[in-house]
Design a protein around this motif. Structure first.
Motif, short mmCIF file in Angstrom:
data_model
loop_
_atom_site.label_atom_id
_atom_site.label_comp_id
_atom_site.label_asym_id
_atom_site.label_seq_id
_atom_site.Cartn_x
_atom_site.Cartn_y
_atom_site.Cartn_z
N GLU A 4 7.59 3.44 -7.66
CA GLU A 4 7.99 3.97 -6.62
C GLU A 4 7.64 3.21 -5.11
O GLU A 4 6.33 2.73 -5.03
CB GLU A 4 7.35 5.50 -6.52
CG GLU A 4 7.94 6.25 -5.12
CD GLU A 4 7.38 7.75 -5.03
OE1 GLU A 4 8.19 8.77 -5.22
OE2 GLU A 4 6.19 7.74 -5.02
N TYR A 5 8.61 3.07 -4.54
CA TYR A 5 8.29 2.43 -3.09
C TYR A 5 8.44 3.47 -1.94
O TYR A 5 9.47 4.37 -2.02
CB TYR A 5 9.34 1.38 -2.86
CG TYR A 5 9.10 -0.01 -3.83
CD1 TYR A 5 8.21 -0.63 -3.82
CD2 TYR A 5 9.94 0.23 -4.97
CE1 TYR A 5 8.03 -1.65 -4.69
CE2 TYR A 5 9.73 -0.75 -6.01
CZ TYR A 5 8.93 -1.95 -5.68
OH TYR A 5 8.67 -2.78 -6.70
N ASP A 87 13.28 -0.40 -10.38
CA ASP A 87 12.66 -1.53 -11.05
C ASP A 87 13.30 -2.95 -10.68
O ASP A 87 13.05 -4.06 -11.18
CB ASP A 87 12.70 -1.42 -12.52
CG ASP A 87 14.21 -1.44 -13.09
OD1 ASP A 87 15.17 -1.33 -12.04
OD2 ASP A 87 14.41 -1.19 -14.10
N ASP A 88 13.92 -2.94 -9.26
CA ASP A 88 14.61 -4.04 -8.80
C ASP A 88 14.23 -4.01 -7.46
O ASP A 88 15.30 -3.78 -6.51
CB ASP A 88 16.09 -3.80 -9.11
CG ASP A 88 16.82 -5.15 -8.58
OD1 ASP A 88 16.17 -6.09 -8.39
OD2 ASP A 88 18.15 -5.21 -8.55
N LEU A 89 13.25 -4.67 -6.84
CA LEU A 89 12.78 -4.46 -5.54
C LEU A 89 13.60 -5.46 -4.75
O LEU A 89 14.28 -5.25 -3.71
CB LEU A 89 11.51 -5.11 -5.48
CG LEU A 89 10.96 -5.20 -4.10
CD1 LEU A 89 11.00 -4.03 -3.13
CD2 LEU A 89 9.45 -5.53 -4.04
N ILE A 109 9.07 -2.25 2.92
CA ILE A 109 8.77 -1.57 1.42
C ILE A 109 7.69 -1.94 1.01
O ILE A 109 7.22 -2.96 0.91
CB ILE A 109 10.09 -2.22 0.68
CG1 ILE A 109 11.48 -2.32 1.27
CG2 ILE A 109 10.10 -1.69 -0.62
CD1 ILE A 109 12.58 -3.20 0.67
N ARG A 110 7.05 -0.63 0.67
CA ARG A 110 5.76 -0.76 0.29
C ARG A 110 5.59 0.10 -1.06
O ARG A 110 5.86 1.28 -1.14
CB ARG A 110 4.79 -0.20 1.03
CG ARG A 110 3.26 -0.53 0.93
CD ARG A 110 2.19 0.12 2.02
NE ARG A 110 2.65 -0.40 3.26
CZ ARG A 110 1.77 0.09 4.12
NH1 ARG A 110 0.60 0.77 4.01
NH2 ARG A 110 2.23 -0.33 5.79
N PRO A 111 4.94 -0.51 -2.09
CA PRO A 111 4.72 0.54 -3.26
C PRO A 111 3.78 1.40 -3.00
O PRO A 111 2.98 1.42 -2.36
CB PRO A 111 4.15 -0.66 -4.33
CG PRO A 111 4.15 -2.05 -3.75
CD PRO A 111 4.41 -1.67 -2.23
N THR A 112 3.85 2.66 -3.56
CA THR A 112 3.01 3.76 -3.49
C THR A 112 1.67 3.64 -4.66
O THR A 112 2.33 2.81 -5.56
CB THR A 112 3.85 5.13 -3.73
OG1 THR A 112 4.34 5.16 -5.07
CG2 THR A 112 4.60 5.48 -2.63
#
Length: 135
Positions: A4-5, A87-89, A109-112
């Protein structure tokens, strides 16, 4: 494995070009296109909000106090955010680049953080509030 981003939308605080009334339809069309492409290309939006102007914020600095408004030295403020599972940043970044080209904003865009199935954590790493507590 999907991550999750949070996609944080940094917009100029003066409201230009984002959220100008004469551009509202164009801006909404961009966000509609973003949502459509995210789903069509295999990502999943799990949340998102547009935020009021930073001047409406209340800042709490624990041990220091509470103040009104944003950090004054910043020219850009967070104007909104999306939560997207992907699953595809690189593909997600490409959608943002193509849909929002030239809008004057910056997209972070930052991962949670995934806190797992811990009792204190809610879905997707959010911390559940204590019953009866005001946030």
């Amino acid at each position: 494995m999907s991550t999750e981003y949070a996609i944080l939308i940094h917009a100029p605080e003066d409201g230009t070009p984002a959220m100008r009334p004469d551009l509202a339809a164009e801006i909404m069309a961009q966000h509609d296109e973003f949502s459509r492409r995210v789903v069509a290309e295999g990502h999943r939006i799990t949340g998102g909000v547009e935020l009021e102007a930073a001047g409406t914020a209340t800042l709490v600095r624990p041990g220091v106090g509470t103040t009104e408004g944003p950090f004054t030295e910043l020219a850009e403020q967070i104007g909104g955010l999306y939560l997207v599972v992907s699953d595809d940043l690189p593909g997600l970044a490409t959608i943002i680049d193509e849909v929002f080209a030239g809008d004057g904003c910056t997209y972070e865009i930052r991962p949670t953080v995934d806190h797992g199935a811990d009792d204190a954590a809610g879905p997707a790493g959010t911390v559940a509030s204590t019953a009866g507590a005001e946030v």
